[in-house]
Scaffold this motif. Structure first.
Motif, PDB file in Angstrom:
ATOM      1  N   LEU A 510       0.829  -1.203   0.000  1.00 32.43           N
ATOM      2  CA  LEU A 510       0.000   0.000   0.000  1.00 32.43           C
ATOM      3  C   LEU A 510       0.865   1.255   0.000  1.00 32.43           C
ATOM      4  CD1 LEU A 510      -2.693  -1.161   2.582  1.00 32.43           C
ATOM      5  CD2 LEU A 510      -3.059  -0.771   0.132  1.00 32.43           C
ATOM      6  N   GLY A 511       2.015   1.184   0.669  1.00 26.47           N
ATOM      7  CA  GLY A 511       2.909   2.333   0.691  1.00 26.47           C
ATOM      8  C   GLY A 511       3.485   2.665  -0.662  1.00 26.47           C
ATOM      9  N   ARG A 516      -3.055   7.330  -1.479  1.00 28.35           N
ATOM     10  CA  ARG A 516      -4.008   7.811  -0.464  1.00 28.35           C
ATOM     11  C   ARG A 516      -3.770   7.177   0.908  1.00 28.35           C
ATOM     12  NH1 ARG A 516      -6.930   9.384   2.822  1.00 28.35           N
ATOM     13  NH2 ARG A 516      -8.924  10.474   2.685  1.00 28.35           N
ATOM     14  N   MET A 517      -2.953   6.124   0.967  1.00 30.61           N
ATOM     15  CA  MET A 517      -2.725   5.453   2.245  1.00 30.61           C
ATOM     16  C   MET A 517      -1.984   6.383   3.205  1.00 30.61           C
ATOM     17  SD  MET A 517      -3.130   3.005   4.289  1.00 30.61           S
ATOM     18  CE  MET A 517      -4.173   2.207   3.073  1.00 30.61           C
ATOM     19  N   ASN A 518      -2.543   6.496   4.411  1.00 34.71           N
ATOM     20  CA  ASN A 518      -1.992   7.445   5.373  1.00 34.71           C
ATOM     21  C   ASN A 518      -1.540   6.736   6.656  1.00 34.71           C
ATOM     22  OD1 ASN A 518      -4.378   6.788   6.640  1.00 34.71           O
ATOM     23  ND2 ASN A 518      -5.344   8.784   6.367  1.00 34.71           N
ATOM     24  N   THR A 519      -1.108   7.527   7.632  1.00 34.59           N
ATOM     25  CA  THR A 519      -0.600   6.984   8.892  1.00 34.59           C
ATOM     26  C   THR A 519      -1.642   6.144   9.612  1.00 34.59           C
ATOM     27  OG1 THR A 519       0.844   8.904   9.173  1.00 34.59           O
ATOM     28  CG2 THR A 519       0.365   7.604  11.133  1.00 34.59           C
ATOM     29  N   ILE A 572      -7.461   0.296   4.221  1.00 34.26           N
ATOM     30  CA  ILE A 572      -8.086   1.118   3.171  1.00 34.26           C
ATOM     31  C   ILE A 572      -9.308   1.855   3.718  1.00 34.26           C
ATOM     32  CG2 ILE A 572      -9.309   1.012   0.971  1.00 34.26           C
ATOM     33  CD1 ILE A 572      -7.389  -1.293   0.196  1.00 34.26           C
ATOM     34  N   VAL A 573     -10.119   1.163   4.540  1.00 32.14           N
ATOM     35  CA  VAL A 573     -11.311   1.803   5.111  1.00 32.14           C
ATOM     36  C   VAL A 573     -10.916   2.946   6.042  1.00 32.14           C
ATOM     37  CG1 VAL A 573     -13.263   1.465   6.668  1.00 32.14           C
ATOM     38  CG2 VAL A 573     -12.803  -0.213   4.875  1.00 32.14           C
ATOM     39  N   MET A 577     -11.427   7.209   5.700  1.00 33.20           N
ATOM     40  CA  MET A 577     -12.214   7.976   6.673  1.00 33.20           C
ATOM     41  C   MET A 577     -11.393   9.053   7.385  1.00 33.20           C
ATOM     42  SD  MET A 577     -14.230   4.704   8.354  1.00 33.20           S
ATOM     43  CE  MET A 577     -15.043   5.695   9.601  1.00 33.20           C
ATOM     44  N   THR A 578     -10.094   9.113   7.070  1.00 33.67           N
ATOM     45  CA  THR A 578      -9.202  10.068   7.728  1.00 33.67           C
ATOM     46  C   THR A 578      -8.504  10.929   6.676  1.00 33.67           C
ATOM     47  OG1 THR A 578      -7.541   8.298   7.787  1.00 33.67           O
ATOM     48  CG2 THR A 578      -8.796   8.690   9.807  1.00 33.67           C
ATOM     49  N   PRO A 579      -7.866  12.030   7.071  1.00 28.68           N
ATOM     50  CA  PRO A 579      -7.265  12.941   6.091  1.00 28.68           C
ATOM     51  C   PRO A 579      -6.184  12.261   5.249  1.00 28.68           C
ATOM     52  CG  PRO A 579      -7.407  13.981   8.247  1.00 28.68           C
ATOM     53  CD  PRO A 579      -7.768  12.557   8.453  1.00 28.68           C
ATOM     54  N   PRO A 580      -6.037  12.678   4.003  1.00 24.95           N
ATOM     55  CA  PRO A 580      -5.014  12.094   3.127  1.00 24.95           C
ATOM     56  C   PRO A 580      -3.613  12.482   3.599  1.00 24.95           C
ATOM     57  CG  PRO A 580      -6.016  13.977   2.071  1.00 24.95           C
ATOM     58  CD  PRO A 580      -6.815  13.730   3.313  1.00 24.95           C
TER      59      PRO A 580
END
Length: 604
Positions: A510-511, A516-519, A572-573, A577-580
């Motif tokens: 995903l990295g 769009r994958m975030n912390t 992914i979910v 639901m959280t900031p990019p």
């Protein structure tokens, strides 16, 4: 020259070679300690990667596993080799371009979070210690037989050797030591494989030996099926696992291979991005030389074991007729083979079923000798009373799965130098992987925790000192697991792959491929994947769970695939639901997908 003398000569000579290389290539900086200065040629890195990869599980245990479970063992062959294709295509060049030393380093910088880095460190340590437990047991098994010491002493000797070249040389010393170890182990596996194939089938190549026709007119596989069913075992080509379990196990091993920290770090040691992919290709070729021979070695060994113990007429072999230097007594004295004369006829008879405690467990052998001279087991129980009418051929032999490759040359009565060569190769396989794993553990602690998280102001010299101290502690813990293993070698290693599949692999994928994958998504995914997989494995391997309770019939080794699916879904979910992530991180990911532009390596 005797087998013992040749074993001492081969193993001792290989140790001197490894230690000499470690002294020559000792690390003088953190970059040399972590990634060998980043200047290893692709073909050398391919050989080192193959040695790092072909551990005690591959060399010692895989053929033994397939000998006992037949078709079901194909999952290990497909998963462990297929994972390198994933690694070469999807991970190696991109991680090399990112340019960090370790997997936690990648996670921490890509997900701009020390929390994510710390969780990645935890995943790395859990995976590595689970994996290294099998390697240290492999070392103990080899030494117990060929150096005539108990397994625990053998583990301590192996710890001392690994301590010297891992702590002194770091990745630079380990890399060039592993090149030598690959040469030793591939010769040690293929030479007896050629002998066995020629002896059993008349064909030189073990890769085609299973389909060869024997004097009986049957193929090797047909003979194995008949021998197995005659003795009450499952048909060799049928297997017991369900299709679903085989599929999930194969995927877990494949993705776990691509996510193993000690394998991934090898692709940071080459000069350029292109070299990362090239060295992965070389590694796959070098690995294939051994893996394509494994099914043949497993089949030949199984035929030889059954026919040698039971005789041509399945009447058994008289224990009293075995000489003191017979292979059966040598392995019995090592505590890895045992005989329980259930019907009192003085003959060794091998068949399906538990020979001792009725549960298939390993007997606790004493030094006392029984009526026929065999070592007595403190828990020797026949289970039910022996009844020749109901049990015309009940099992009387306990065989540790991990001895098959090592015992094959003895059983087949191959020359003494071949037996000694196998011993040296087994030690090389176990030590090469153990060293790589211990380095990953020490790097995770010194670089990712101390330098990047706890105290960023430490000097290069202090960081190197912490790395070596961490390696010492890791070796001690690894030795404990080698002395108190949670299972046989391949079983323990398979669990490590399942954990890597569920925790590390999805985070890296995903990295690289999902901007769009975030912390928050990475942290949630790693925690769900790691906790669900470890909990499932713990319950069914050590917590008393039974096969009837498996989720969808999936065994612990295959549950890593379920953990991986949960990881992807949750990550992914949560990310949605959280900031990019910040724009600069997204730009880095965009640039990362073009595998060019990595900096020059440090020469050495």
């Amino acid at each position: 020259m005797s087998v013992d003398m040749l074993s001492y000569l081969f193993i001792g000579g290989s140790f001197l070679l490894y230690i000499g290389i470690a002294v020559w290539a000792r690390a003088g900086s953190t970059k040399e300690f972590y990634v060998a200065g980043g200047g290893v040629p692709p073909i050398a890195n391919g050989m080192a990667t193959a040695a790092d990869w072909m551990s005690a599980a591959s060399f010692i245990s895989l053929a033994g596993l397939i000998s006992f479970i037949g078709r079901d063992g194909s999952a290990y062959l497909m998963g462990w080799t297929g994972g390198y294709v994933l690694l070469a295509l999807l991970l190696a060049p991109y991680l090399r371009k990112f340019g960090k030393f370790t997997v936690p380093d990648f996670v921490g910088d890509r997900y701009y979070s020390n929390t994510a880095r710390t969780i990645a460190v935890i995943c790395t340590i859990v995976i590595s210690f689970t994996y290294v437990a099998g390697q240290m047991r492999g070392v103990g098994i080899v030494f117990s037989r060929y150096l005539h010491v108990d397994i625990n002493t053998g583990v301590v000797v192996g710890m001392a050797i690994v301590f010297f070249y891992a702590v002194l040389g770091g990745m630079k010393g380990i890399t060039y030591t592993q090149v030598a170890q690959y040469c030793v182990l591939i010769l040690a596996f293929t030479v007896p494989a050629f002998f066995l194939s020629a002896q059993v089938t008349g064909h030189f190549l073990p890769q085609i030996g299973l389909g060869a026709t024997l004097e009986s007119g049957q193929s090797v596989l047909a003979t194995l099926d008949q021998l197995s069913t005659d003795l009450g075992f499952a048909q060799y080509t049928a297997g017991k696992k369900s299709t679903v379990d085989i599929f999930f196990l194969t995927i877990a091993l494949m993705c776990g291979t691509a996510g193993l920290p000690h394998v991934i770090v090898r692709f940071f040691t080459v000069p350029r991005v292109k070299d990362a992919r090239t060295s992965a290709g070389y590694a796959l070729i070098f690995i294939a030389l051994l893996y394509t021979a494994v099914p043949g070695v497993a089949g030949f060994g199984r035929v030889n074991l059954i026919q040698t113990l039971n005789g041509a007429d399945n009447a058994g072999t008289a224990y009293a007729d075995l000489g003191e230097d017979h292979w059966f007594k040598n392995w019995e004295n090592a505590g890895l083979l045992a005989w329980n004369d259930r019907n009192g006829d003085g003959k060794i008879q091998y068949a399906a079923g538990a020979a001792f405690d009725g549960k298939g467990g390993k007997p606790a052998l004493t030094e006392e000798r029984g009526e026929f001279g065999q070592r007595v087991a403190s828990n020797a129980k026949a289970g039910a009373e022996f009844d020749a009418a109901k049990q015309p051929f009940a099992n009387e032999v306990y065989v540790d799965r991990d001895i098959m490759v090592l015992a094959n040359p003895d059983i087949a009565q191959l020359p003494a130098w071949v037996v000694a060569l196998v011993a040296a190769g087994a030690v090389a396989a176990a030590l090469s992987t153990a060293a790589g794993l211990l380095l990953v553990i020490s790097t995770a602690i010194s670089h990712d925790l101390m330098k990047k998280t706890i105290n960023p102001n430490i000097t290069d010299k202090q960081e190197l000192m912490y790395a070596r101290l961490a390696a010492v502690v890791a070796i001690c813990i690894a030795g404990y697991f080698g002395i108190n293993p949670p299972g046989f070698v391949a079983q323990v290693v398979a669990l490590a792959f399942g954990i890597a599949c569920a925790s590390v692999f999805p985070t890296i994928m995903l990295g690289i491929f999902y901007k769009r994958m975030n912390t928050q998504g990475a942290i949630a995914g790693m925690l769900v994947g790691l906790i669900s997989t470890v909990a499932y494995m713990w319950y069914f391997v050590w917590g008393g769970g039974t096969a009837d309770e498996y989720f969808l019939g999936i065994s612990p080794g295959g549950f890593g695939t379920v953990g991986m699916i949960l990881h992807f879904i949750v990550a992914i979910v949560v990310a949605g639901m959280t900031p990019p992530p910040p724009q600069e991180i997204q730009d880095i990911v965009e640039d990362l997908r073009i595998p060019r532009g990595a900096g020059e390596a440090h020469a050495h």
